[in-house]
Motif scaffolding. Sequence first.
Motif, PDB file in Angstrom:
ATOM      1  N   UNK A 193       0.720  -1.086  -0.095  1.00 58.39           N
ATOM      2  CA  UNK A 193      -0.046   0.195  -0.018  1.00 58.39           C
ATOM      3  C   UNK A 193       1.001   1.161  -0.053  1.00 58.39           C
ATOM      4  N   UNK A 194       2.084   1.357   0.733  1.00 60.46           N
ATOM      5  CA  UNK A 194       2.977   2.508   0.595  1.00 60.46           C
ATOM      6  C   UNK A 194       4.272   1.948   1.031  1.00 60.46           C
ATOM      7  N   UNK A 195       5.268   2.804   1.229  1.00 57.97           N
ATOM      8  CA  UNK A 195       6.675   2.423   1.322  1.00 57.97           C
ATOM      9  C   UNK A 195       6.891   1.923   2.576  1.00 57.97           C
TER      10      UNK A 195
ATOM     11  N   UNK B 129      -1.716   9.314  -1.777  1.00 58.27           N
ATOM     12  CA  UNK B 129      -0.346  10.155  -1.279  1.00 58.27           C
ATOM     13  C   UNK B 129      -0.526  11.562  -1.850  1.00 58.27           C
ATOM     14  N   UNK B 130      -0.416  12.569  -1.050  1.00 53.98           N
ATOM     15  CA  UNK B 130      -0.253  14.069  -1.504  1.00 53.98           C
ATOM     16  C   UNK B 130       1.000  14.599  -0.707  1.00 53.98           C
ATOM     17  N   UNK B 131       1.519  15.424  -1.357  1.00 53.70           N
ATOM     18  CA  UNK B 131       2.734  16.095  -0.855  1.00 53.70           C
ATOM     19  C   UNK B 131       3.207  17.481  -1.712  1.00 53.70           C
ATOM     20  N   UNK B 132       3.196  18.340  -0.824  1.00 56.16           N
ATOM     21  CA  UNK B 132       3.070  19.744  -1.627  1.00 56.16           C
ATOM     22  C   UNK B 132       2.161  19.977  -2.804  1.00 56.16           C
ATOM     23  N   UNK B 133       2.532  20.476  -3.872  1.00 52.05           N
ATOM     24  CA  UNK B 133       1.439  20.781  -4.784  1.00 52.05           C
ATOM     25  C   UNK B 133       1.431  19.662  -5.784  1.00 52.05           C
TER      26      UNK B 133
ATOM     27  N   UNK C  43       0.224  13.442   4.616  1.00 52.93           N
ATOM     28  CA  UNK C  43       0.306  13.546   3.240  1.00 52.93           C
ATOM     29  C   UNK C  43      -0.254  12.280   2.787  1.00 52.93           C
ATOM     30  N   UNK C  44      -0.657  11.140   3.537  1.00 55.54           N
ATOM     31  CA  UNK C  44      -1.080  10.244   3.275  1.00 55.54           C
ATOM     32  C   UNK C  44      -2.459   9.686   3.886  1.00 55.54           C
TER      33      UNK C  44
END
Length: 706
Positions: free
Chosen positions: A204-206, A394-398, A334-335
Amino acid sequence: MTTSPAVPAAPAAGIADAAAYAEAVATASRAAAAYYATGESALDDDAYDRLARGIAAWEEAHPEEIAAESPTGKVAGGAAVGDVPHTVPMLSLDNVFSAEQLTAWTASLERRIGRPVAGWSVEPKLDGLAVAARYEDGRLTRLVTRGDGTAGEDVSHAVGTVLGLPDALAEAATLEIRGEVLMTQEQFVQANTARTAHGGAPFANPRNGAAGTLRARDRAYRVEMTFFGYGALALPGTDPGLADRLASLPHSEVMAEVVRLGVHTAASTEVAPRTVRAVEEIQARIEEIAEARAGLPFGIDGIVVKADPAADQAEAGSGTRAPRWAVAYKLPAVEKVTTLLGVEWNVGRTGIIAPRAVLEPVEIDGSTVTYATLHNPADITRRDLRIGDRVMVHKAGDIIPRIEAPVAHLRTGAERPVEFPEVCPQCGSGIDTSEQRWRCERGRDCRVVASVSYAAGRDQLDIEGLGTTRVVQLVDAGLVRDVADLFSLTREQLLSLERMGATSTDNLLAAIAEAKRKPLSRVFCALGVRGTGRSMSRRIARHFAGMEHIRAAGAEELQQVEGIGGEKARTVVDELAELAPLIDRLVAAGVNMTEPGATPPVPAAADGAAEGEPSEEAAPGPLAGMTVVVTGAMTGALEKLSRNQMNELVERAGGKASSSVSKRTSLLVAGEGAGSKREKAEQLGIRITAPDEFAATVAGFLPATA
């Protein structure tokens, strides 16, 4: 957008009564058990943090009703187990969520030890699994997880797959090095590719990938991870001299010893640990790390602040769960986990058919996310995404939000496969599925209006009066099939259209005539070559100077342009071959195909030049070798220039335009309201110039309209 550390934490989960408290404790215990066993928790980090704070608040108000299985005050929430005892407890960290909470914590620590802390170490909180690596006489003999803090699980079988953790140190020392094992983004992609190729569900994620991989035995494939050391301590058998150094040296110097021994730490990264003196400096460093978060090749979920001197640490001591001399400053998540409601298929201006995930709205990093990137149909198949899946977003910054993978263990059986289109969703034509990215068989002809509107846009040919409505009118009338047709329009044709009077017709024809004189960088951008945009178009135009040189270049020559790798170079070559008839028609129409001030690359032995004879080169511009950032409102000669025009100006003058301030920035052009970029430039000691001064520097390169 950068992640602001001033954003408060999400509110604690509200617990109304004893029954709700019991359910919350059970939920948190199940989540912690899954998290520390495989990383496959039903709760994301933010949801777990809110639940844990709610439990703690209830227990503070009802101390007589605290459940024995409560996660409060326990390492790993009391869920992790292990059978290898730690020589020194391997504790968790307490959390703070704002600058005010951090200031209160530092003040509390200084009151506890009765003096100001002499120095603070500020370092990234890596999003991985804590482990202890034991070395005897310089040889790695055992790798142990944190477990419940007193004992952990032996995962020595994973030695050899963890980069940054050498089998042998630079000297024959006996000691324990503690740190985090994680997957970088590149390792995560490679792990999921290998895992799905062998029939497994993607991680699902790192962090989930690192947790599962660290414990896995006898796999048919190899998956690599990375170690980041964050501490070291003596073991029985450690040389007394080394033991004394580890016990007495400041934390920052202990970590310098770890690096000297050949173990990987965050010291070589953009968010390297830094020792500061004042609390104000701690907050400044936190903001720097938070701003860099989106661009890091590995995940962080906060910043760790530690008292650096060994004496301060010893006097502060530790509780049952966490040391009193260190704290984790948590950053906004961010997740998060949400539900995949559907998949939309959109057709771009080049005919690419791109899937987009429709999500149950979820709040991430200060904004509501309802859509996320899905790369291509093959990626959907590889990851076995299904409608109704719970997915990690996942979202980070723009950066555009993306789906990492389905959370497969949360499936109920009601999920259904994603339906792929059989014909182009835009025009109903066939689909070319020969490559990973599907494309309408009509290519650009499928989206003529979008393609022509893009070409006429402000940052391309800048044809005033040619908005989307007018383009639709021209296409419907059969007057325009592509951008080249614009240059053959006549006054009579335009006057025959509805709502086109003499004045608007003459103005549009004048704007089209003006577009013929635009520099090559604008023309190339107007073509909409896949894999290029405004910045890349400028770099290509500056490198080759003329369209004939670009068209004659092969993939190898294109790779000499900054930012173009092998795959992108091949895409550009293929695209230019497809666009050849259109380019020929633009040339025939008299559209400019050269870049002002640029000099074409000269072969090793140019025609008419002797072998080895140096060719005449254009004089370098005043910004040669400089990376320039423009911020704030421009004034004077630069007042009417758009940000894209400013970037073009920088590159015509020999510089490289950038959108963010970093150590690599040479010059900041700061207009009115420059804000945070000016503050960061001042902190880094970067030269700052006003718009008028900059205009004077590049006067010979200003556009005629400026």
